[in-house]
Design a protein around this motif. Structure first.
Motif, PDB file in Angstrom:
ATOM      1  N   SER A  31       0.830  -1.197   0.000  1.00 25.13           N
ATOM      2  CA  SER A  31       0.000   0.000   0.000  1.00 25.13           C
ATOM      3  C   SER A  31       0.870   1.254   0.000  1.00 25.13           C
ATOM      4  O   SER A  31       2.078   1.189   0.255  1.00 25.13           O
ATOM      5  CB  SER A  31      -0.926   0.020   1.218  1.00 25.13           C
ATOM      6  OG  SER A  31      -0.184   0.161   2.409  1.00 25.13           O
ATOM      7  N   ALA A  32       0.251   2.385  -0.267  1.00 27.77           N
ATOM      8  CA  ALA A  32       0.988   3.637  -0.400  1.00 27.77           C
ATOM      9  C   ALA A  32       1.743   4.013   0.872  1.00 27.77           C
ATOM     10  O   ALA A  32       2.844   4.563   0.811  1.00 27.77           O
ATOM     11  CB  ALA A  32       0.026   4.757  -0.798  1.00 27.77           C
ATOM     12  N   LEU A  33       1.170   3.731   2.030  1.00 29.25           N
ATOM     13  CA  LEU A  33       1.769   4.145   3.302  1.00 29.25           C
ATOM     14  C   LEU A  33       2.474   3.007   4.035  1.00 29.25           C
ATOM     15  O   LEU A  33       2.895   3.191   5.181  1.00 29.25           O
ATOM     16  CB  LEU A  33       0.675   4.728   4.216  1.00 29.25           C
ATOM     17  CG  LEU A  33      -0.048   5.972   3.692  1.00 29.25           C
ATOM     18  CD1 LEU A  33      -1.194   6.347   4.614  1.00 29.25           C
ATOM     19  CD2 LEU A  33       0.933   7.137   3.553  1.00 29.25           C
ATOM     20  N   ALA A  34       2.608   1.858   3.400  1.00 31.41           N
ATOM     21  CA  ALA A  34       3.099   0.659   4.093  1.00 31.41           C
ATOM     22  C   ALA A  34       4.486   0.851   4.707  1.00 31.41           C
ATOM     23  O   ALA A  34       4.727   0.490   5.862  1.00 31.41           O
ATOM     24  CB  ALA A  34       3.102  -0.526   3.142  1.00 31.41           C
ATOM     25  N   SER A  35       5.410   1.413   3.949  1.00 28.76           N
ATOM     26  CA  SER A  35       6.788   1.551   4.439  1.00 28.76           C
ATOM     27  C   SER A  35       6.860   2.474   5.649  1.00 28.76           C
ATOM     28  O   SER A  35       7.472   2.140   6.672  1.00 28.76           O
ATOM     29  CB  SER A  35       7.685   2.078   3.314  1.00 28.76           C
ATOM     30  OG  SER A  35       9.016   2.242   3.771  1.00 28.76           O
ATOM     31  N   LEU A  36       6.239   3.642   5.542  1.00 32.00           N
ATOM     32  CA  LEU A  36       6.225   4.592   6.654  1.00 32.00           C
ATOM     33  C   LEU A  36       5.499   3.994   7.856  1.00 32.00           C
ATOM     34  O   LEU A  36       5.964   4.110   9.005  1.00 32.00           O
ATOM     35  CB  LEU A  36       5.546   5.892   6.221  1.00 32.00           C
ATOM     36  CG  LEU A  36       5.309   6.946   7.307  1.00 32.00           C
ATOM     37  CD1 LEU A  36       6.629   7.412   7.893  1.00 32.00           C
ATOM     38  CD2 LEU A  36       4.513   8.121   6.751  1.00 32.00           C
ATOM     39  N   GLU A  37       4.373   3.361   7.605  1.00 32.30           N
ATOM     40  CA  GLU A  37       3.580   2.783   8.681  1.00 32.30           C
ATOM     41  C   GLU A  37       4.380   1.722   9.441  1.00 32.30           C
ATOM     42  O   GLU A  37       4.342   1.663  10.676  1.00 32.30           O
ATOM     43  CB  GLU A  37       2.306   2.176   8.112  1.00 32.30           C
ATOM     44  CG  GLU A  37       1.382   1.578   9.154  1.00 32.30           C
ATOM     45  CD  GLU A  37       0.134   0.987   8.534  1.00 32.30           C
ATOM     46  OE1 GLU A  37      -0.852   0.803   9.266  1.00 32.30           O
ATOM     47  OE2 GLU A  37       0.150   0.683   7.312  1.00 32.30           O
ATOM     48  N   LYS A  38       5.109   0.881   8.723  1.00 33.60           N
ATOM     49  CA  LYS A  38       5.885  -0.183   9.375  1.00 33.60           C
ATOM     50  C   LYS A  38       6.925   0.398  10.318  1.00 33.60           C
ATOM     51  O   LYS A  38       7.096  -0.088  11.442  1.00 33.60           O
ATOM     52  CB  LYS A  38       6.558  -1.056   8.318  1.00 33.60           C
ATOM     53  CG  LYS A  38       7.345  -2.214   8.906  1.00 33.60           C
ATOM     54  CD  LYS A  38       7.951  -3.089   7.820  1.00 33.60           C
ATOM     55  CE  LYS A  38       8.745  -4.240   8.427  1.00 33.60           C
ATOM     56  NZ  LYS A  38       9.320  -5.116   7.365  1.00 33.60           N
TER      57      LYS A  38
END
Length: 242
Positions: A31-38
Motif C-alpha cells: 500500500s501507499a503508506l506501508a513503508s512509513l507505517e511499518k
C-alpha cells in the motif's frame, strides 16, 4: 480344564500429528503508506509498556470499530457525533495494526491464533461499521448491505489465496486498511453537513450513497482481478501433463 489367555497383537497407534507451529504464509503489503507505517509501528512497539500485550491491542481495535459503527448510527440523531469517527478510527489503527507488530518485536508470536482471531475481529468490525452506516440515514441500507457483501467476499478470496499461495496480501491497487481508514475519516467529517453530489440524469444524491457504490464497485473489481490472477497462477503451477 484350564483356559490359557492368548495375547492378541495390537497394531501400534501412530501419534497424532501436532499442528504446525507457525502459519506458513508471508505477509505482503504494497500500500501507499506501508513503508512509513511499518517504521512507525515498530518504533511504537519497542517503547510500549510490557503490561500492554497483543490481546489488549486486539480488544482495543475491536471496541473502537464498534464505536465507529455506533457513532455513524447515532449521527442520525446528532450529526456532531461524526467528529468522534476519526478519533475512533485512529484508536482502531493503533490496536489493529500494532497487535501483530508487538508480538513480532517481542518474539511472542502465535501465528495461527493471531491470524484467526485478528480476522474474526475484522469481520465483527465490518458488520458493526456497515450496520452503523445503514442506520445513519446517510446511506441507503441496500448500499450498506452491498458493501458488506462485497467486503466479506473479498476477505474470503484473500483467505483462500493465502491458503493456496502462502502469501497474505494486505492491500489492493495501493490501498490497504490504513488508507481506507483515512478515506472513511475524511468522509465522516464531510458527512456532518449531510452533503449531496450531482449525478447526471439522477440529480442530487447523498454523498455516501455515491461513495458507497464506488467503494462496492472497487472492492468487487479487486475481488475479480485477484481471483483471475490467482487462478491463472495456480493453473500454470499445476499443469496436467497429457
Amino acid at each position: 480344564m484350564s483356559v490359557t489367555a492368548t495375547a492378541v497383537p495390537v497394531a501400534p497407534v501412530a501419534p497424532q500429528a501436532a499442528p504446525a507451529p507457525t502459519a506458513a504464509h508471508a505477509r505482503q503489503n504494497d500500500s501507499a503508506l506501508a513503508s512509513l507505517e511499518k517504521r512507525i509501528l515498530v518504533a511504537i512497539a519497542r517503547r510500549l509498556p510490557r503490561a500492554i500485550g497483543p490481546d489488549h491491542l486486539t480488544g482495543l481495535g475491536l471496541l473502537s470499530m464498534l464505536g465507529v459503527g455506533a457513532a455513524f448510527a447515532a449521527s442520525s440523531v446528532e450529526p456532531r457525533l461524526l467528529y468522534l469517527v476519526p478519533v475512533l478510527l485512529a484508536l482502531n489503527w493503533f490496536g489493529d495494526s500494532l497487535d501483530g507488530t508487538v508480538a513480532r518485536v517481542r518474539d511472542e508470536q502465535r501465528p495461527r491464533y493471531g491470524y484467526y482471531v485478528d480476522h474474526v475481529v475484522d469481520i465483527f468490525g465490518a458488520v458493526a461499521l456497515f450496520s452503523g452506516l445503514a442506520l445513519s440515514g446517510a446511506m441507503q441500507p441496500v448500499i450498506a448491505l452491498s458493501l458488506l457483501v462485497a467486503y466479506v467476499a473479498a476477505m474470503a478470496e484473500v483467505f483462500l489465496a493465502t491458503h493456496v499461495t502462502h502469501v497474505f496480501r494486505l492491500a489492493s491497487f495501493g490501498f490497504g486498511p490504513t488508507e481506507l481508514r483515512i478515506v472513511l475519516a475524511a468522509g465522516a467529517i464531510a458527512l456532518v453537513g449531510r452533503p449531496t453530489v450531482a449525478v447526471p440524469l439522477v440529480g442530487r444524491v447523498p454523498l455516501f450513497d455515491v461513495g458507497g457504490l464506488i467503494a462496492a464497485l472497487g472492492i468487487a473489481t479487486a475481488f475479480v482481478a485477484s481471483a483471475i490472477r490467482i487462478a491463472r497462477q495456480l493453473a500454470r503451477e499445476e499443469q496436467v501433463r497429457r
